[in-house]
Design a protein around this motif. Sequence first.
Motif, PDB file in Angstrom:
ATOM      1  N   VAL A  62       0.881  -1.166   0.000  1.00  0.00           N
ATOM      2  CA  VAL A  62       0.000   0.000   0.000  1.00  0.00           C
ATOM      3  C   VAL A  62       0.918   1.215   0.000  1.00  0.00           C
ATOM      4  O   VAL A  62       1.819   1.318   0.830  1.00  0.00           O
ATOM      5  CB  VAL A  62      -0.926   0.010   1.235  1.00  0.00           C
ATOM      6  N   TRP A  63       0.712   2.098  -0.963  1.00  0.00           N
ATOM      7  CA  TRP A  63       1.562   3.278  -1.112  1.00  0.00           C
ATOM      8  C   TRP A  63       0.903   4.479  -0.441  1.00  0.00           C
ATOM      9  O   TRP A  63      -0.292   4.739  -0.647  1.00  0.00           O
ATOM     10  CB  TRP A  63       1.811   3.555  -2.589  1.00  0.00           C
ATOM     11  N   TYR A  64       1.676   5.209   0.351  1.00  0.00           N
ATOM     12  CA  TYR A  64       1.236   6.411   1.058  1.00  0.00           C
ATOM     13  C   TYR A  64       1.975   7.609   0.477  1.00  0.00           C
ATOM     14  O   TYR A  64       3.206   7.649   0.505  1.00  0.00           O
ATOM     15  CB  TYR A  64       1.519   6.289   2.559  1.00  0.00           C
ATOM     16  N   LEU A  65       1.211   8.565  -0.031  1.00  0.00           N
ATOM     17  CA  LEU A  65       1.775   9.742  -0.679  1.00  0.00           C
ATOM     18  C   LEU A  65       1.638  10.946   0.248  1.00  0.00           C
ATOM     19  O   LEU A  65       0.617  11.106   0.925  1.00  0.00           O
ATOM     20  CB  LEU A  65       1.038  10.035  -1.981  1.00  0.00           C
ATOM     21  N   PRO A  66       2.641  11.820   0.265  1.00  0.00           N
ATOM     22  CA  PRO A  66       2.514  13.011   1.115  1.00  0.00           C
ATOM     23  C   PRO A  66       1.371  13.903   0.638  1.00  0.00           C
ATOM     24  O   PRO A  66       1.128  14.017  -0.574  1.00  0.00           O
ATOM     25  CB  PRO A  66       3.860  13.708   0.967  1.00  0.00           C
TER      26      PRO A  66
END
Length: 169
Positions: A62-66
């Motif tokens: 799961v990718w978390y973007l700022p």
Amino acid sequence: MRAKREPVRRQEPGPGQESVWDYPRPPRVEARSERVVVRLGGQVVADTTAAYRVLETSHPPVWYLPRTAFAEGALQPASGTSMCEYKGRAKYVDVVGGGARASSAGWTYPSPWAGYEVLVDHVALYPGRMDSCEIDGEVVQAQEGDFYGGWITASVVGPFKGAPGTMGW
């Protein structure tokens, strides 16, 4: 009488691949520098080379973007919360772009639990609710199901949790 469930068979990763069955539990957070581009309504709504990915056994990353990677106005508060046994309480966001709105298409942890503090001010997205999510130009596939938000690329092999019949894994 209940049918006996077949054991999950880990797919052997090839060169340059990793198996989600080698990911840890509790999940691990990794800083990443690949370029991540997200489109909705025909517009780029997020673009960054400063994301995190969360790796958990049986799940695609799961990718978390700022938040700063998102276009102005692209994130709108949504109703609803959920609880992760590792990260704490998540709040949902709608994603808006190009005249389109994807309801509850992302989530964030405003006050994550110990070990996940780096996720503050970061947003994860369900890739299947966007026009596209790309990692270094590769369009990702969405993890099956409507609960998990994993991003599947050619570098990750499963089988992946999320499809019907996999909740007991």
